[in-house]
Design a protein around this motif. Structure first.
Motif, PDB file in Angstrom:
ATOM      1  N   ASP A  45      38.055  15.236  42.235  1.00 26.60           N
ATOM      2  CA  ASP A  45      38.646  16.206  41.299  1.00 26.60           C
ATOM      3  C   ASP A  45      37.580  16.813  40.408  1.00 26.60           C
ATOM      4  OD1 ASP A  45      41.119  15.741  42.377  1.00 26.60           O
ATOM      5  OD2 ASP A  45      41.779  14.390  40.780  1.00 26.60           O
ATOM      6  N   GLU A  46      36.678  15.982  39.895  1.00 24.68           N
ATOM      7  CA  GLU A  46      35.602  16.476  39.027  1.00 24.68           C
ATOM      8  C   GLU A  46      34.615  17.341  39.803  1.00 24.68           C
ATOM      9  OE1 GLU A  46      35.170  16.338  35.768  1.00 24.68           O
ATOM     10  OE2 GLU A  46      36.891  15.068  35.351  1.00 24.68           O
ATOM     11  N   ALA A  48      35.158  19.379  42.062  1.00 22.82           N
ATOM     12  CA  ALA A  48      35.711  20.707  42.327  1.00 22.82           C
ATOM     13  C   ALA A  48      35.431  21.684  41.187  1.00 22.82           C
ATOM     14  CB  ALA A  48      37.214  20.608  42.561  1.00 22.82           C
ATOM     15  N   ASN A  49      34.967  21.176  40.045  1.00 23.22           N
ATOM     16  CA  ASN A  49      34.701  22.012  38.864  1.00 23.22           C
ATOM     17  C   ASN A  49      33.246  21.885  38.439  1.00 23.22           C
ATOM     18  OD1 ASN A  49      37.467  22.886  38.213  1.00 23.22           O
ATOM     19  ND2 ASN A  49      37.814  20.691  37.942  1.00 23.22           N
ATOM     20  N   PRO A  50      32.748  22.889  37.716  1.00 21.99           N
ATOM     21  CA  PRO A  50      31.397  22.739  37.154  1.00 21.99           C
ATOM     22  C   PRO A  50      31.389  21.631  36.099  1.00 21.99           C
ATOM     23  CG  PRO A  50      32.147  25.022  37.032  1.00 21.99           C
ATOM     24  CD  PRO A  50      33.326  24.191  37.429  1.00 21.99           C
ATOM     25  N   ARG A  66      33.396  18.715  32.763  1.00 25.05           N
ATOM     26  CA  ARG A  66      33.478  20.077  32.234  1.00 25.05           C
ATOM     27  C   ARG A  66      34.198  20.165  30.893  1.00 25.05           C
ATOM     28  NH1 ARG A  66      35.812  25.450  35.243  1.00 25.05           N
ATOM     29  NH2 ARG A  66      34.765  26.927  33.881  1.00 25.05           N
ATOM     30  N   ARG A  67      35.212  19.376  30.687  1.00 24.95           N
ATOM     31  CA  ARG A  67      35.989  19.462  29.446  1.00 24.95           C
ATOM     32  C   ARG A  67      35.238  18.881  28.241  1.00 24.95           C
ATOM     33  NH1 ARG A  67      37.816  15.944  32.918  1.00 24.95           N
ATOM     34  NH2 ARG A  67      37.894  13.749  32.369  1.00 24.95           N
ATOM     35  N   GLU A  84      26.994  25.294  32.076  1.00 26.69           N
ATOM     36  CA  GLU A  84      27.829  24.670  33.093  1.00 26.69           C
ATOM     37  C   GLU A  84      27.097  24.729  34.428  1.00 26.69           C
ATOM     38  OE1 GLU A  84      31.640  26.598  32.987  1.00 26.69           O
ATOM     39  OE2 GLU A  84      32.224  25.511  31.176  1.00 26.69           O
ATOM     40  N   ALA A  86      27.456  23.506  38.743  1.00 28.02           N
ATOM     41  CA  ALA A  86      28.267  22.989  39.855  1.00 28.02           C
ATOM     42  C   ALA A  86      27.330  22.625  40.994  1.00 28.02           C
ATOM     43  CB  ALA A  86      29.274  24.036  40.321  1.00 28.02           C
TER      44      ALA A  86
END
Length: 176
Positions: A45-46, A48-50, A66-67, A84, A86
């Motif tokens: 899940d992580e 999949a995001n920057p 990212r958060r 950010e 990825a």
């Protein structure tokens, strides 16, 4: 790190800094093995995001989900770059798919890419050779608001004041 590199202090909201005071700092990545291990722990899940990243003044890459706030990722410290990033699996292993200087907490210049490039080269991580998305930040001299300059419009989004042509977060925000 290059002698001409600018160090960026946190310029975001004081309440964010205060709230992040006890948050864990980002994971220090010193070697390719560190990166591989960290990417293996974060989960699909992580991936999949920057990720949130900073390059500290010692030249170390720190990564966080990212958060995460950049100031937390940096452990509250001064940085050479922030944004950010990825990663993706390439034919030769992990590589940078996307990277930006998007950090409204540090508001780094696009020229901070040099610090990112140096650390990625040292780690042996393939990268695009520049920020894939570059952001231009300015502080309004009239109201003190942090702005992202869009479409070349150097006008404050809060008070419609003119924004300077050059980066200006090294000037104290007196009265703000």
């Amino acid at each position: 790190m290059a002698d001409e590199a600018r160090a960026y202090r946190y310029v975001g909201p004081a309440e964010v800094r205060a709230a992040m005071r006890h948050a864990p700092a980002g994971q220090v990545i010193r070697t390719m093995e560190d990166l591989i291990a960290w990417l293996g722990v974060v989960g699909q899940d992580e991936l999949a995001n920057p990720f949130t990243f900073v390059v500290g003044v010692q030249g170390n890459l720190r990564l966080a989900p990212r958060r995460s706030e950049h100031v937390a990722c940096a452990g509250g410290g001064v940085v050479l770059s922030a944004g950010e990033i990825a990663f993706a699996q390439g034919s030769d292993g992990w590589e940078v798919a996307e990277v930006s200087n998007q950090s409204t907490g540090y508001c780094p210049e696009a020229g901070s890419w040099t610090a990112v490039e140096e650390v990625l080269d040292r780690l042996g991580v393939a990268h695009p050779g520049r920020f894939t998305d570059e952001f231009v930040f300015r502080r309004c001299p009239e109201c003190g608001e942090r702005n992202v300059v869009k479409d070349g419009s150097f006008v404050c989004t809060v008070c419609d004041g003119d924004l300077p042509a050059t980066w200006n977060f090294d000037v104290p925000a007196e009265g703000y």
